[in-house]
Design a protein around this motif. Structure first.
Motif, PDB file in Angstrom:
ATOM      1  N   TYR A  17     -33.717  -8.642 -31.194  1.00 39.94           N
ATOM      2  CA  TYR A  17     -34.879  -9.336 -31.171  1.00 39.94           C
ATOM      3  C   TYR A  17     -35.694  -8.700 -29.998  1.00 39.94           C
ATOM      4  O   TYR A  17     -36.979  -8.757 -30.170  1.00 39.94           O
ATOM      5  N   ASN A  68     -22.626 -13.625 -35.803  1.00 39.65           N
ATOM      6  CA  ASN A  68     -23.397 -14.689 -35.194  1.00 39.65           C
ATOM      7  C   ASN A  68     -24.230 -15.576 -36.025  1.00 39.65           C
ATOM      8  O   ASN A  68     -25.132 -14.963 -36.476  1.00 39.65           O
ATOM      9  N   THR A 127     -26.485 -17.741 -35.192  1.00 38.13           N
ATOM     10  CA  THR A 127     -27.993 -17.825 -35.119  1.00 38.13           C
ATOM     11  C   THR A 127     -28.636 -16.848 -35.752  1.00 38.13           C
ATOM     12  O   THR A 127     -29.914 -17.054 -35.890  1.00 38.13           O
ATOM     13  N   PRO A 156     -28.773  -9.698 -29.441  1.00 35.93           N
ATOM     14  CA  PRO A 156     -30.280  -9.993 -28.859  1.00 35.93           C
ATOM     15  C   PRO A 156     -31.169  -8.860 -28.631  1.00 35.93           C
ATOM     16  O   PRO A 156     -32.331  -9.047 -28.515  1.00 35.93           O
TER      17      PRO A 156
END
Ligand SMILES: *[C@@H]1O[C@H](CO)[C@@H](O)[C@H](O)[C@H]1NC(C)=O
Ligand SMILES: *[C@@H]1O[C@H](CO)[C@@H](O)[C@H](O)[C@H]1NC(C)=O
Ligand SMILES: *[C@@H]1O[C@H](CO)[C@@H](O)[C@H](O)[C@H]1NC(C)=O
Length: 212
Positions: free
Chosen positions: A62, A123, A125, A59
Motif C-alpha cells: 500500500y 490477510n 483486509t 502494508p
C-alpha cells in the motif's frame, strides 16, 4: 525506501526553479522511468509475498502504491504548461519512459491478479484494501497518462500507441480488482458477504450483457 521521496523532492525543486511550471522532455522521461522502477519493485514485493506465504510486508504494498500515486499526481501539476513535443527524438524518449511505466503497471496488475487468492488468505483486509488501492492508482495514472499523451502530436503514432497502452492498463487494473472481488477464493471465508449489484464486477457484467 528513499527513492520515492527523492523523486518528490526533485519534482518540488524543479517547480520552484521554474516559477511557470513546464517540464523538459528529459525530465518527464526520467520521472516515468523512476515510476516504472517503483512499479516493478511493488510487483516484486507482491510476488515475494505470494511465494513466501508471509503476509507481514502487505502494508508495504500500500505504501509503495501510494507513493506512485503521489508522484504521478505531482507530475500532473507540473505539466500544465508543458507544450506539445515536436522534436522526434524527444518524443521517442518520453514514449520509451511511458512504455516502461506502462509495462511495470501491467506486470504489477497481473501479479496482483494471480496472487489474489494467496493475499486474501494471508490477510482478509486485502479483499477491500487492494481493490481500493488499485482504483486510486488507476485514477492517478489515468490523469498522468492523459497529460503525457497530450504531449504527442495528435496525429502521431506515439499518440495512437500511447492511447492503446493506456486502455490496456485500465483493463489490467479491472482484472486485478475483479480477482479480489471474487467471493469464492479457495472456498474459504463464509464471513465475506456477497457483493451487492453495486460492485464493479456486477456493473461490468450488466454492461457486458447489454451489448450482446
Ligand atoms: C492485515 O493487514 C492489516 C492492514 O494492512 C494489518 O493492520 C493487520 O495487522 C494484518 N493482519 C494480519 C493477521 O496480519
Ligand atoms: C501465487 O501463488 C499461487 C499458489 O502458490 C500460484 O498458483 C500462483 O501462480 C502464484 N502467482 C504468481 C504470480 O506467481
Ligand atoms: C441484483 O439485481 C437483481 C435485478 O437486477 C435483483 O433481482 C437482485 O435481488 C439484486 N441483488 C442484490 C444482492 O441486490
Amino acid at each position: 525506501m528513499y527513492r520515492p521521496f527523492f523523486s518528490l523532492i526533485v519534482a518540488i525543486c524543479l517547480c520552484t526553479r521554474r516559477t511557470v511550471a513546464a517540464l523538459m522532455s528529459g525530465e518527464i522521461a526520467n520521472s516515468l522511468n523512476e515510476l516504472a522502477q517503483q512499479g516493478f519493485a511493488v510487483k516484486d514485493l507482491v510476488l515475494e509475498i505470494n511465494s513466501t506465504f508471509d503476509g507481514g510486508p502487505i502494508p508495504d504494498i500500500y505504501t509503495e502504491m501510494d507513493t506512485i500515486v503521489t508522484v504521478a499526481l505531482t507530475n500532473v501539476k507540473f505539466m500544465t504548461n508543458t507544450p506539445i513535443i515536436t522534436n522526434q527524438a524527444e518524443e521517442q524518449i518520453v514514449y520509451e519512459g511511458y512504455s516502461n511505466f506502462v509495462q511495470s503497471l501491467l506486470e504489477l496488475m497481473d501479479a496482483l491478479s494471480s496472487s489474489a487468492a494467496q493475499l486474501k488468505s494471508l490477510n482478509q483486509t486485502t479483499i477491500n484494501k487492494i481493490p481500493s488501492e488499485v482504483r486510486i492508482l488507476q485514477t492517478a495514472v489515468d490523469a498522468y497518462f492523459y497529460n503525457i499523451i497530450g504531449l504527442f502530436p495528435a496525429i502521431s503514432s506515439y499518440n495512437t500507441q500511447a492511447n492503446s497502452q493506456k486502455a490496456q492498463v485500465d483493463t489490467h487494473c479491472f482484472r486485478a480488482i475483479w480477482a479480489f472481488d471474487l467471493d469464492h477464493s479457495n472456498g474459504n471465508k463464509a464471513t465475506h458477504k456477497p457483493r451487492s449489484n453495486k460492485s464493479l464486477h456486477s456493473r461490468w457484467m450488466k454492461r457486458g450483457s447489454l451489448s450482446f
